[in-house]
Design a protein around this motif. Structure first.
Motif, PDB file in Angstrom:
ATOM      1  N   VAL A 177      28.295 -41.888  84.560  1.00 28.57           N
ATOM      2  CA  VAL A 177      26.888 -42.445  85.046  1.00 28.57           C
ATOM      3  C   VAL A 177      26.091 -41.376  84.175  1.00 28.57           C
ATOM      4  O   VAL A 177      24.712 -41.556  84.586  1.00 28.57           O
ATOM      5  CB  VAL A 177      26.728 -42.385  86.588  1.00 28.57           C
ATOM      6  CG1 VAL A 177      27.751 -43.411  87.092  1.00 28.57           C
ATOM      7  CG2 VAL A 177      27.076 -41.021  87.347  1.00 28.57           C
ATOM      8  N   GLN A 178      26.495 -40.419  83.607  1.00 35.60           N
ATOM      9  CA  GLN A 178      25.503 -39.524  83.029  1.00 35.60           C
ATOM     10  C   GLN A 178      24.420 -38.926  83.951  1.00 35.60           C
ATOM     11  O   GLN A 178      23.345 -38.845  83.841  1.00 35.60           O
ATOM     12  CB  GLN A 178      24.750 -40.205  81.623  1.00 35.60           C
ATOM     13  CG  GLN A 178      25.930 -40.689  80.737  1.00 35.60           C
ATOM     14  CD  GLN A 178      24.738 -41.331  79.483  1.00 35.60           C
ATOM     15  OE1 GLN A 178      23.867 -41.821  79.554  1.00 35.60           O
ATOM     16  NE2 GLN A 178      25.736 -41.355  78.188  1.00 35.60           N
ATOM     17  N   ALA A 179      25.002 -38.429  84.991  1.00 35.57           N
ATOM     18  CA  ALA A 179      24.380 -37.788  85.999  1.00 35.57           C
ATOM     19  C   ALA A 179      25.041 -36.593  86.946  1.00 35.57           C
ATOM     20  O   ALA A 179      26.334 -36.785  86.983  1.00 35.57           O
ATOM     21  CB  ALA A 179      23.711 -38.756  87.138  1.00 35.57           C
ATOM     22  N   ASP A 180      24.360 -35.864  86.896  1.00 33.90           N
ATOM     23  CA  ASP A 180      25.030 -34.391  87.649  1.00 33.90           C
ATOM     24  C   ASP A 180      25.063 -34.720  89.040  1.00 33.90           C
ATOM     25  O   ASP A 180      24.185 -34.468  90.173  1.00 33.90           O
ATOM     26  CB  ASP A 180      24.277 -33.294  87.301  1.00 33.90           C
ATOM     27  CG  ASP A 180      25.111 -31.871  87.917  1.00 33.90           C
ATOM     28  OD1 ASP A 180      26.222 -32.196  88.611  1.00 33.90           O
ATOM     29  OD2 ASP A 180      24.741 -30.949  87.580  1.00 33.90           O
ATOM     30  N   LEU A 181      26.119 -35.336  89.640  1.00 33.93           N
ATOM     31  CA  LEU A 181      26.577 -35.909  91.072  1.00 33.93           C
ATOM     32  C   LEU A 181      26.768 -34.638  91.928  1.00 33.93           C
ATOM     33  O   LEU A 181      26.643 -34.540  93.169  1.00 33.93           O
ATOM     34  CB  LEU A 181      27.454 -37.041  91.109  1.00 33.93           C
ATOM     35  CG  LEU A 181      27.282 -38.298  90.382  1.00 33.93           C
ATOM     36  CD1 LEU A 181      28.347 -39.301  90.809  1.00 33.93           C
ATOM     37  CD2 LEU A 181      25.807 -38.677  90.896  1.00 33.93           C
ATOM     38  N   VAL A 182      27.172 -33.684  91.077  1.00 34.38           N
ATOM     39  CA  VAL A 182      27.851 -32.417  92.205  1.00 34.38           C
ATOM     40  C   VAL A 182      26.421 -31.775  92.324  1.00 34.38           C
ATOM     41  O   VAL A 182      26.370 -31.244  93.619  1.00 34.38           O
ATOM     42  CB  VAL A 182      28.741 -31.418  91.042  1.00 34.38           C
ATOM     43  CG1 VAL A 182      28.792 -30.140  92.100  1.00 34.38           C
ATOM     44  CG2 VAL A 182      29.737 -32.258  90.847  1.00 34.38           C
ATOM     45  N   ARG A 183      25.482 -31.837  91.661  1.00 40.09           N
ATOM     46  CA  ARG A 183      24.303 -31.035  92.093  1.00 40.09           C
ATOM     47  C   ARG A 183      23.457 -31.983  93.029  1.00 40.09           C
ATOM     48  O   ARG A 183      22.811 -31.437  93.989  1.00 40.09           O
ATOM     49  CB  ARG A 183      23.486 -30.999  90.681  1.00 40.09           C
ATOM     50  CG  ARG A 183      21.969 -30.407  91.071  1.00 40.09           C
ATOM     51  CD  ARG A 183      21.171 -29.801  89.808  1.00 40.09           C
ATOM     52  NE  ARG A 183      20.016 -28.995  90.099  1.00 40.09           N
ATOM     53  CZ  ARG A 183      19.412 -28.242  89.344  1.00 40.09           C
ATOM     54  NH1 ARG A 183      19.653 -28.349  88.064  1.00 40.09           N
ATOM     55  NH2 ARG A 183      18.179 -27.750  89.832  1.00 40.09           N
ATOM     56  N   GLU A 184      23.664 -33.251  92.787  1.00 41.30           N
ATOM     57  CA  GLU A 184      23.031 -34.101  93.711  1.00 41.30           C
ATOM     58  C   GLU A 184      23.508 -33.843  95.149  1.00 41.30           C
ATOM     59  O   GLU A 184      22.869 -33.884  96.344  1.00 41.30           O
ATOM     60  CB  GLU A 184      23.022 -35.587  93.518  1.00 41.30           C
ATOM     61  CG  GLU A 184      22.591 -36.583  94.445  1.00 41.30           C
ATOM     62  CD  GLU A 184      21.188 -36.580  94.556  1.00 41.30           C
ATOM     63  OE1 GLU A 184      20.685 -37.049  95.866  1.00 41.30           O
ATOM     64  OE2 GLU A 184      20.572 -36.034  93.787  1.00 41.30           O
ATOM     65  N   ALA A 185      24.808 -33.788  95.434  1.00 40.86           N
ATOM     66  CA  ALA A 185      25.491 -33.679  96.654  1.00 40.86           C
ATOM     67  C   ALA A 185      25.260 -32.337  97.208  1.00 40.86           C
ATOM     68  O   ALA A 185      24.836 -32.090  98.389  1.00 40.86           O
ATOM     69  CB  ALA A 185      27.075 -33.461  96.540  1.00 40.86           C
ATOM     70  N   ALA A 186      25.093 -31.069  96.368  1.00 38.21           N
ATOM     71  CA  ALA A 186      24.660 -29.910  96.826  1.00 38.21           C
ATOM     72  C   ALA A 186      23.293 -29.887  97.142  1.00 38.21           C
ATOM     73  O   ALA A 186      22.710 -29.113  98.220  1.00 38.21           O
ATOM     74  CB  ALA A 186      24.888 -28.848  95.578  1.00 38.21           C
ATOM     75  N   TYR A 187      22.225 -30.575  96.449  1.00 33.61           N
ATOM     76  CA  TYR A 187      20.976 -30.732  96.918  1.00 33.61           C
ATOM     77  C   TYR A 187      20.769 -31.282  98.248  1.00 33.61           C
ATOM     78  O   TYR A 187      19.812 -30.924  99.032  1.00 33.61           O
ATOM     79  CB  TYR A 187      20.036 -31.699  95.713  1.00 33.61           C
ATOM     80  CG  TYR A 187      18.672 -31.799  96.154  1.00 33.61           C
ATOM     81  CD1 TYR A 187      17.799 -30.682  95.400  1.00 33.61           C
ATOM     82  CD2 TYR A 187      18.218 -32.589  96.740  1.00 33.61           C
ATOM     83  CE1 TYR A 187      16.577 -30.727  95.662  1.00 33.61           C
ATOM     84  CE2 TYR A 187      16.730 -32.673  97.108  1.00 33.61           C
ATOM     85  CZ  TYR A 187      15.885 -31.737  96.496  1.00 33.61           C
ATOM     86  OH  TYR A 187      14.526 -32.097  96.739  1.00 33.61           O
ATOM     87  N   ARG A 188      21.265 -32.367  98.252  1.00 41.55           N
ATOM     88  CA  ARG A 188      21.162 -32.977 100.006  1.00 41.55           C
ATOM     89  C   ARG A 188      21.869 -32.080 100.801  1.00 41.55           C
ATOM     90  O   ARG A 188      21.340 -32.171 101.908  1.00 41.55           O
ATOM     91  CB  ARG A 188      22.175 -34.383  99.847  1.00 41.55           C
ATOM     92  CG  ARG A 188      21.396 -35.422  98.876  1.00 41.55           C
ATOM     93  CD  ARG A 188      22.479 -36.738  99.089  1.00 41.55           C
ATOM     94  NE  ARG A 188      21.919 -37.931  98.337  1.00 41.55           N
ATOM     95  CZ  ARG A 188      22.371 -38.946  98.146  1.00 41.55           C
ATOM     96  NH1 ARG A 188      22.930 -39.444  99.220  1.00 41.55           N
ATOM     97  NH2 ARG A 188      22.174 -40.002  97.468  1.00 41.55           N
ATOM     98  N   SER A 189      22.808 -31.352 100.494  1.00 46.84           N
ATOM     99  CA  SER A 189      23.525 -30.343 101.796  1.00 46.84           C
ATOM    100  C   SER A 189      22.359 -29.197 101.813  1.00 46.84           C
ATOM    101  O   SER A 189      22.043 -29.030 103.022  1.00 46.84           O
ATOM    102  CB  SER A 189      24.587 -29.858 101.145  1.00 46.84           C
ATOM    103  OG  SER A 189      25.581 -30.788 100.954  1.00 46.84           O
ATOM    104  N   ASN A 190      21.808 -28.522 101.016  1.00 43.72           N
ATOM    105  CA  ASN A 190      20.956 -27.661 101.181  1.00 43.72           C
ATOM    106  C   ASN A 190      19.514 -28.113 101.822  1.00 43.72           C
ATOM    107  O   ASN A 190      18.981 -27.377 102.620  1.00 43.72           O
ATOM    108  CB  ASN A 190      20.716 -26.860 100.097  1.00 43.72           C
ATOM    109  CG  ASN A 190      21.936 -25.803  99.814  1.00 43.72           C
ATOM    110  OD1 ASN A 190      22.170 -25.120 100.270  1.00 43.72           O
ATOM    111  ND2 ASN A 190      22.735 -26.161  98.400  1.00 43.72           N
ATOM    112  N   ALA A 191      19.318 -29.455 101.345  1.00 43.04           N
ATOM    113  CA  ALA A 191      17.942 -29.729 101.948  1.00 43.04           C
ATOM    114  C   ALA A 191      18.184 -30.032 103.670  1.00 43.04           C
ATOM    115  O   ALA A 191      17.254 -29.680 104.338  1.00 43.04           O
ATOM    116  CB  ALA A 191      17.663 -31.097 101.422  1.00 43.04           C
ATOM    117  N   ALA A 192      19.382 -30.206 104.037  1.00 39.56           N
ATOM    118  CA  ALA A 192      19.544 -30.167 105.355  1.00 39.56           C
ATOM    119  C   ALA A 192      19.373 -28.739 106.167  1.00 39.56           C
ATOM    120  O   ALA A 192      19.022 -28.781 107.363  1.00 39.56           O
ATOM    121  CB  ALA A 192      20.944 -30.705 105.883  1.00 39.56           C
ATOM    122  N   CYS A 193      19.572 -27.791 105.227  1.00 41.01           N
ATOM    123  CA  CYS A 193      19.480 -26.341 105.873  1.00 41.01           C
ATOM    124  C   CYS A 193      17.870 -26.070 106.345  1.00 41.01           C
ATOM    125  O   CYS A 193      17.668 -25.067 107.144  1.00 41.01           O
ATOM    126  CB  CYS A 193      19.965 -25.595 104.701  1.00 41.01           C
ATOM    127  SG  CYS A 193      21.593 -25.431 104.494  1.00 41.01           S
TER     128      CYS A 193
END
Length: 742
Positions: free
Chosen positions: A293-309
């Protein structure tokens, strides 16, 4: 004014009585508690007066039961005032959101780790400090918590599980409650990744109990969302990646218990032990999917995780819901025929103050009889609705040649014995031999289901402590099946625990909507029309859509009877117009509102409501009800004046709108929908159409529950057709014999 004075005096007297009772009660509490424990009845007490509450020994309580705002951690280098809206580690988390964390290699092995590695039980301050040093040298570790909230306003963390790549640690957070902040530097470190599953609540609970703030988080549930997984539960991940099945009912156990049972210990370890391996698998999938998909999905998952913090814990700062509680209590017990708005408001205000006072007494611990929280509600639900005795007695029925015909319950065995149709061949477990040749045998149906013993346990997860019957084919359809397709068919009635029952019920309701769209038969009766004493058939009204939904009609009448005098005038007028539309627009009385409560109900529902409201059952209706129970539903013989006309919308598929509805059929549920669907299936496809319809429902059940403990022989393709023998109550000769015996 006199009424106000009397009420205030009553409140003061009640408060004094509570204080005196408390002093007297506590004086003998220790002796009485000892007697109760000696009798072994402590666990069965509903009020749990003498339940040990470990939270009373906590010295460092950050969130108490008062209405004071929660004070968050203030870092030493931060000169600003403590604020309930400021996160102590906002800068560090924001930096991670902007730059993205460098995720470590979660697991170095290609195979899933097992639980053979011994765990460490941490219950002293020295052990906790040693653990903190170990974690400081880790790049990643997994975390999970177990909570206790029964009979508690806020709840507390009863256990914490931490797993590194080498070892598992179980932390007794009850014993360590006052020193758990030792782990604060580890959890707030930007260089150490913490792996959670479904971290939203854990983040808040750690803040509430220990002032622990999570920084640098990877949430496997958030990764599931990015990957569009069909499910995101930890049980699903454990089963699919690790081949591990867990009993999620253990999540609701009493985690204050010490020592923990082996089952609880195993469950607690599994939740964190496999999390690092699961995280590694998910990160690998995210990396592969990112290439496509030409997107950094790992970073997207990490972003959603840290936003919850960035979440901050908060608690109530003032009593809530007291106004509605007061109105509800007043309307329930007041005289509905009195109309004095001034006195109504005065008395409601007194009740509201009493509710506030009672809430404060409970929070201060003066009212010790409390049962709050969702787990308490679940426990009460289980107690009220679960089966009170074993469902399967596994009694055996043999043919005259000694071949096993089926397993049955004791009631069916007694039916044969009372009529002299069988003889006892074994007492324990009970077994009988038929004295006649049965019409069919199990091998005739090519199914071994009926010759297998069955276990009293949830077929989904294996829960044995409680279970409810669950009908895989919804009753709104099955009740309209021909007798030879539904009588004595236990194949589609299974046992489920409360949690599995909820999942199955939700799936059933969703699929009902699909059935409604497929057959173009609405789930609910769309409109009913009345004109006072006599109902008007919907066809005679014309093309204009008139009438009112039976559910909407009954809800409006109930609200007017209970709260009509105190509700806003605009809302009252709106509900009155709803009821008036049923009566052709004429003015209505309280007697009309009482009558409306019974509109659309089946005979059984009407009798139940009359009994609940203390109304006498009319002789004619009682006679009709008895006749219905004896003879069943006879289409075409109903009294048209006693049932509302129905406008069900476009039925489609040649399903005509049904105007003659049995008195036994409720208009408030899905009964009319089920009747029309089954009639269409029988008309278009005969018995085969109904059997295929049943197979579709079994498939829905299997996909929703993924049952692992179904009885042997249970089959989605089961053919439920049955032939009745000479002595069956459904054969003509059997019916005559039944009537003569009565």
């Amino acid at each position: 004014m006199k009424r106000v004075v009397v009420a205030m005096a009553a409140i003061a007297a009640l408060a004094a009585a509570v204080v005196l009772w408390r002093r007297w009660k506590w004086s003998d509490e220790k002796d009485l508690a000892g007697e109760v424990e000696k009798d072994g009845a402590t666990e069965n007490l509903c009020l749990l007066e003498f339940e040990k509450k470990p939270q009373k020994s906590f010295r460092r309580v950050l969130a108490d039961n008062s209405y004071k705002a929660f004070k968050h951690l203030k870092r030493e280098e931060d000169s600003r005032e403590i604020s309930s809206e400021r996160h102590a580690f906002e800068y560090e988390i924001t930096l991670l959101l902007e730059q993205g964390p460098e995720l470590p290699k979660f697991f170095c092995r290609d195979i899933c780790p097992d639980l053979s590695v011994p765990y460490v039980w941490v219950s002293t301050k020295d052990q906790l400090e040693s653990l903190a040093k170990i974690l400081q040298n880790e790049h990643v570790f997994a975390v999970d918590t177990e909570q206790h909230s029964l009979r508690s306003y806020l709840g507390f963390t009863a256990l914490m599980q931490i797993s590194t790549q080498e070892q598992d640690f179980l932390l007794d957070t009850i014993a360590l409650h006052d020193v758990m902040s030792t782990l604060q530097p580890v959890f707030s470190s930007r260089t150490i990744c913490k792996v959670f599953h479904g971290s939203d609540n854990d983040i808040l609970w750690l803040q509430r109990d220990f002032h622990i703030y999570v920084v640098n988080l990877f949430d496997t549930a958030k990764a599931c969302l990015v990957l569009s997984k069909p499910k995101k539960s930890l049980a699903y991940l454990l089963e699919n990646y690790c081949g591990v099945y867990t009993d999620k009912a253990l999540q609701l156990e009493d985690w204050r218990t010490r020592p923990l049972s082996p089952e609880m210990m195993q469950y607690a370890r599994a939740d964190a032990h496999y999390l690092l391996y699961i995280a590694a698998c998910l990160v690998s999938e995210l990396e592969k999917k990112s290439e496509g998909v030409q997107a950094d999905l790992v970073r997207e998952a990490a972003y959603r995780s840290n936003a919850a913090c960035l979440q901050l814990y908060s608690k109530e700062t003032e009593p809530s819901g007291m106004d509605s509680t007061a109105v509800s209590l007043y309307s329930r017990y007041s005289d509905i025929h009195r109309h004095d708005l001034k006195k109504d408001h005065e008395e409601i205000e007194l009740i509201r103050r009493l509710c506030v006072w009672r809430d404060l007494m409970k929070r201060k611990g003066l009212n010790r009889v409390s049962l709050t929280g969702p787990k308490a509600s679940r426990a009460l639900f289980v107690q009220k609705f679960s089966c009170k005795a074993p469902v399967y007695h596994n009694c055996r029925i043999y043919a005259s040649d000694g071949r096993l015909l089926c397993y049955s319950d004791q009631r069916k065995i007694e039916w044969y014995l009372r009529r002299g149709l069988a003889k006892i061949v074994e007492e324990d477990p009970l077994a009988v031999m038929l004295l006649f040749e049965p019409k069919g045998r199990p091998e005739d149906e090519d199914n071994v289901f009926y010759v297998q013993s069955k276990k009293n346990m949830c077929v989904g997860c294996g829960e044995k402590s409680h279970y409810l019957r669950y009908r895989i084919i919804p009753s709104c359809y099955r009740v309209h099946f021909p007798e030879h397709l539904k009588s004595h068919r236990s194949h589609d009635i299974v046992l489920l625990c409360v949690d599995c029952h909820e999942v199955a019920h939700s799936a059933t309701e969703r699929y009902k909507k699909q059935v409604a769209m497929e057959f173009k038969v609405p789930l609910f009766v769309k409109k009913i029309v009345g004109s006072g004493e006599k109902m008007v058939p919907s066809e005679s009204i014309g093309e204009e859509e008139v009438g009112v939904s039976p559910l909407q009609l009954r809800t409006a009448a109930m609200a007017l009877l209970r709260h009509g005098r105190v509700m806003p005038p605009d809302r009252r007028e709106e509900l009155l117009m709803t009821v008036k539309s049923y009566f052709g627009g004429r003015e209505i009385s309280e007697q009309d509102l009482e009558r409306v409560l019974f509109v659309g109900m089946s005979a059984r529902e009407r009798r139940r409501l009359e009994k609940k409201r203390g109304l006498p059952l009319r002789p004619m209706e009682a006679a009709n009800s008895s006749e219905e129970e004896r003879t069943g539903d006879r289409d075409g013989e109903e009294d048209e004046n006693n049932r509302s006309a129905i406008s069900a919308g476009s039925a489609g598929h040649s399903i005509a709108t049904c105007n003659k509805i049995s008195k036994k059929l409720s208009l408030l549920g899905h009964g009319v929908h089920g009747k029309q669907v089954v009639e269409h299936l029988l008309k278009e496809y005969g018995d085969d159409g109904v059997l295929q319809f049943c197979q579709r429902w079994r498939q829905v059940f299997v996909e929703a529950i993924q049952p692992r403990f179904l009885p042997s022989g249970w089959d989605i393709m089961h053919r439920g057709r049955r032939e009745f023998g000479e002595f069956s109550v459904y054969s003509s000769s059997g019916k005559n014999a039944e009537q003569s015996s009565q």
